[in-house]
Enzyme design. Structure first.
Site, PDB file in Angstrom:
ATOM      1  N   LYS A  47       7.571   3.665  18.861  1.00 24.43           N
ATOM      2  CA  LYS A  47       6.132   3.559  19.208  1.00 24.43           C
ATOM      3  C   LYS A  47       5.847   4.034  20.688  1.00 24.43           C
ATOM      4  CE  LYS A  47       6.744  -0.957  18.114  1.00 24.43           C
ATOM      5  NZ  LYS A  47       5.769  -1.361  17.430  1.00 24.43           N
ATOM      6  N   ARG A  48       4.553   4.024  21.094  1.00 24.67           N
ATOM      7  CA  ARG A  48       4.361   4.613  22.478  1.00 24.67           C
ATOM      8  C   ARG A  48       5.033   3.506  23.364  1.00 24.67           C
ATOM      9  NH1 ARG A  48       0.481   8.546  23.736  1.00 24.67           N
ATOM     10  NH2 ARG A  48       0.878   7.984  25.681  1.00 24.67           N
TER      11      ARG A  48
END
Ligand SMILES: *Cc1c(COP(=O)(O)O)cnc(C)c1O
Length: 827
Positions: A564-565
């Protein structure tokens, strides 16, 4: 103006669309390969074969797109426009083949070229026109709208450069431009005849109309042309093809005559650059501070072009009569990014179509709907008034007028309460006054929704509390979802086949049926097949990790994944601390009953996000030390996968055993990565945050590894937070921090992790990393123990897939359609 509607000649009725059978497909593929592209050999990269196949499939979609458009224009049909600055589409080929049911015929056609779909698909570049979850949500929504035959058009920006490509050098993130259009984009069709003009700068004049009305006129503007590029969005086996319309900015053909006459022809032409800059690049900030003028230009450019497009079509069909416009239109705003659309619709109606303010306001507030995506205060968009006034002077006037009328309403509700007016004003006071875009969106919309139950509840109780008191009926929840076509049927063919062999294939179109898989949760042969599929997928991911990271993953080990970011609230740092703890156990010989693990972490950091970049460096350094230490062989492997994107996730989520969803409670609005993993049979280790809560409810508490503080308690915890004593009293954490402080992971790079260590030890750490560490380790230990009991693990894995029915974006979109948009399916 477009759509004058004279002499429309429907050249080919959609029923004469190119056939989907193998032989015509073959002919078209050959024709495109030899003639459209002028090739005679398939190259190493298979690029031209990919292009020829994409063009062949596009032909079939374009024809069906016409049918959808015919439906929309032949009568008054209520429709929705989904406005989003981001659409994280990924690759289109595999998805189109699946949705159009072309798997067998393309396989046969490609055989003639001694190739196969999987190989050809590799030649396609991801369309990475988004940062992360918000952009991918928009892409999943388009798939669901088309698959449910809903009349929805997506509007976005055709960025020349999408999300940057990430590489890792000496453990550091390096950003490279993503020139995704370099080799062409075969899926799109431009429609230059439908271009429209978007105004910037200039000033506002006023004059009295013949009726004596005060008319405002935005003049001396610098106009930019918005040219549409349409991308077809195929529904799943239903003959529907919707459209994603992406705008590209271009210079108008007008030259500055003064410069021209002065002999500055070249300089005048060079000005084209200014216009073309607008859609040059996607801003790579996910949930973090903004404020760049060019970004505001992008937002207005998208909003204005899209609204003009819809109004042009309406006026082309029915004339400039707007009394029942709102009956047939709704605009869904994906976050505040396109919220300037509220003011722009007012401007178009009042200034361009001469509608009086009250009528225009009634149209606006019954067509706009706003989705909030974040609780992080730094992500709430505000634009300085001076910037607004320079760039969009007429829009600022309109916002002032909206605000004046709104504050009069506030004064009626809370007479004499000046603080209330200050609190709710669309303009924040201060040295430099700011326009609060979220407030503009709330005031201008008839629906405001959050994206998971907890998130909506927190919006009502916190960020938007007073607005909720004022308009309780506006607020509603729409828990996010992901499309089971891409995120199970396409990305995990082995599991799809197994599921279909047991429950039939209706689950692909009706994902509530996935629940039937539950019947087999204790079936011995099914367990065996389930395990074999996972093993196969883990081999695929191992090959990817080997190629990208040079790290050997062993598919017999547990695959523990967080992709994920990179953001402090998502707490990749907590994950690393656990990895260091496992490494510490190995080093001190505490490996009785140790569950061997491969830990994979991936994600991009915003280029200006210092802490996130430090965390990437730390993950890479820890990975190097662990992977080189012989004692860890066969017990622990760690890798950071560079350039995490949609295509990488397709391989990753199918191969994951343990899904890390470990944000600080109350900070992740929903999460959608969690849903992709669940569908593919991963078990979640997570906090009570965002949609994790609903995931755990659906699958049952016994089938979810829960840990960490609850959102309701975090403020209390923060108020007397003392991480130093937490560390002192936790033997495990104490050792981990000591190992970090000893420089064990940065022997030749002294002090580079000091800021990271200090953040953990800081009494104002908002992310509560130290607080949640002990319960995280407990949950990890339980996960490890459970993994050793492969029968129990497999049972829980099956139950996760079986319980994922609710997290299909089909469910989400049905709710948007029934409760906000009120659309009828097209068939
Ligand atoms: C699903 C997805 C996301 C969102 O992941 P979260 O874990 O919900 O933050 C981000 N990027 C890509 C490429 C995705 O596919």
């Amino acid at each position: 103006m477009a759509n004058k509607g004279t002499n429309v000649c429907v050249v080919k009725h959609w029923q004469d669309a190119p056939k989907l059978d193998e032989s015509t497909l073959n002919d078209d593929l050959t024709r495109h390969f030899y003639y459209t592209l002028g090739r005679d050999r398939v190259g190493e990269s298979q690029l031209y074969l990919y292009h020829a196949l994409a063009l062949t499939i596009k032909d079939r979609m374009v024809a069906r797109c016409r049918a959808t458009n015919l439906h929309l224009t032949s009568k008054k049909t209520r429709k929705a426009a989904y406005l989003s600055l981001e659409f994280l589409m990924g690759r289109a080929l595999g998805n189109a083949v699946l949705n159009l049911d072309l798997q067998e015929s393309t396989a046969l056609a490609l055989k003639q070229y001694c190739s196969e779909l999987e190989t050809v698909a590799e030649a396609e570049h991801d369309a990475g026109l988004g940062n992360g979850g918000l952009g991918r949500l928009a892409a999943c929504f388009l798939d669901s709208c088309a698959s449910l035959a809903l009349p929805v058009i997506g509007y976005g920006i055709r960025y020349e450069y999408g999300m940057f490509n990430q590489s890792i050098e000496k453990g550091h993130q390096i950003e490279q431009p993503d020139n995704w259009l370099r080799e062409g984009h075969p899926w799109e069709l431009s429609a230059p005849d439908q271009a429209c003009r978007v105004k910037f700068f200039g000033r506002v004049d006023s004059y009295k109309s013949k009726q004596g009305r005060n008319v405002r006129c935005w003049v001396d503007t610098q106009d930019v042309l918005a040219v549409p590029y349409d991308v077809p969005i195929p529904g799943y086996k239903n003959g529907v093809v919707n459209t994603l319309r992406l705008w590209k900015s271009e210079a108008t053909d007008e030259f500055d005559l003064n410069e021209f006459n002065a002999g500055s022809y070249s300089e005048a032409v060079a000005r084209k650059n200014m216009a073309e800059q607008i859609t040059m690049v996607l801003y790579p900030n996910d949930s973090s501070e903004n404020g760049k003028e060019l970004r505001l230009r992008q937002q207005y450019f998208l909003s204005s072009a899209s609204l003009q497009d819809i109004l042009n079509k309406w006026v082309g069909q029915f004339g400039a009569e707007f009394s029942d416009f709102a009956k047939y239109h709704v605009f869904q705003l994906n976050d505040t990014h396109p919220s300037i659309a509220v003011a722009e619709l007012m401007r178009l109606l009042v200034d361009e179509y001469d509608i009086d303010w009250d009528k225009a306001w009634s149209i606006t507030t019954s067509t706009m709907a706003y989705t909030n995506h974040t609780l992080l205060p730094e992500a709430l968009e505000r634009w300085s008034v001076p910037l607004f006034s320079k760039l969009l002077p007429r829009l600022l006037e309109i916002i002032y007028e909206i605000n004046a009328r709104f504050l009069a309403e506030v004064a009626l509700q809370w007479p004499g309460d000046i603080d209330k007016q200050r609190e709710l004003s669309l303009i924040e006071e201060g040295d430099v006054p700011q326009v609060r875009m979220a407030y503009l969106a709330i005031v201008g919309s008839y629906s405001v929704n959050g994206v998971a139950a907890l998130h909506t509840q927190l919006l009502k109780a916190g960020l938007f509390k007073t607005f909720y008191e004022l308009w309780p009926d506006k607020f509603n929840n729409k828990t996010n979802g992901v499309t089971p076509r891409r995120w199970l049927a396409h990305c995990n063919p082995a599991l799809s086949e197994l599921i279909t062999s047991k429950i039939g294939d209706e689950w692909v179109a009706d994902f509530s049926q996935i629940e039937k898989v539950r019947r087999y949760y204790d079936d011995k042969t099914f367990h065996k097949q389930w395990q074999q599929v996972k093993y196969q997928n883990k081999e695929r991911l191992s090959a990817l990790v080997q190629a990208r990271c040079g790290v050997e993953f062993d598919p017999t080990m547990m695959f523990d994944v967080q992709v994920k970011r990179i953001h402090e609230y998502k707490r990749q740092l907590l994950n690393v601390l656990h990895v260091i703890h496992l490494y510490d156990r190995i080093c001190r010989g505490d490996v009785e009953g140790f569950t061997p693990r491969c830990v994979l972490i991936g994600g991009k950091a915003a280029p200006g996000y210092y802490m996130a970049k430090k965390v990437i460096k730390l993950i890479n350094n820890v990975a190097d030390v662990v992977n080189q230490d012989k004692r860890a062989a066969g017990l622990l492997r760690v890798a950071f996968i560079p350039n995490y994107n949609v295509t990488a996730m397709e391989t990753i989520c199918a191969a994951t055993d343990l899904s890390e969803q470990i944000s600080t409670a109350g900070k992740e609005a929903s999460g959608t990565g969690n849903m992709k993993f669940m569908m593919n049979g991963a078990i979640t280790i997570g906090t009570l945050d965002g949609a994790n809560i609903e995931i755990r409810e659906q699958v049952g508490a016994d089938n979810f590894f829960l840990f960490g503080a609850h959102a309701a308690h975090t403020d209390q915890i923060r108020s007397n937070y003392d991480p130093i004593s937490i560390i002192a009293e936790d033997e495990n954490l104490k050792r981990v921090i000591a190992l970090l402080e000893s420089g064990h992971f940065n022997l030749f790079e002294p002090h580079i992790f000091d800021d990271v260590i200090n953040a953990i030890k800081c009494s104002t750490d908002p992310w509560l990393v130290a607080h949640d560490f002990a319960s995280y380790v407990d949950a990890q230990n339980l996960a490890s123990k459970t993994y050793q009991d492969s029968k129990t693990w497999t049972r829980i894995s099956i139950l996760n897939t079986a319980a994922s029915g609710n997290f299909s974006s089909d469910r989400t979109i049905s709710q948007y359609s029934n409760e906000i948009w009120r659309l009828e399916p097209m068939q």
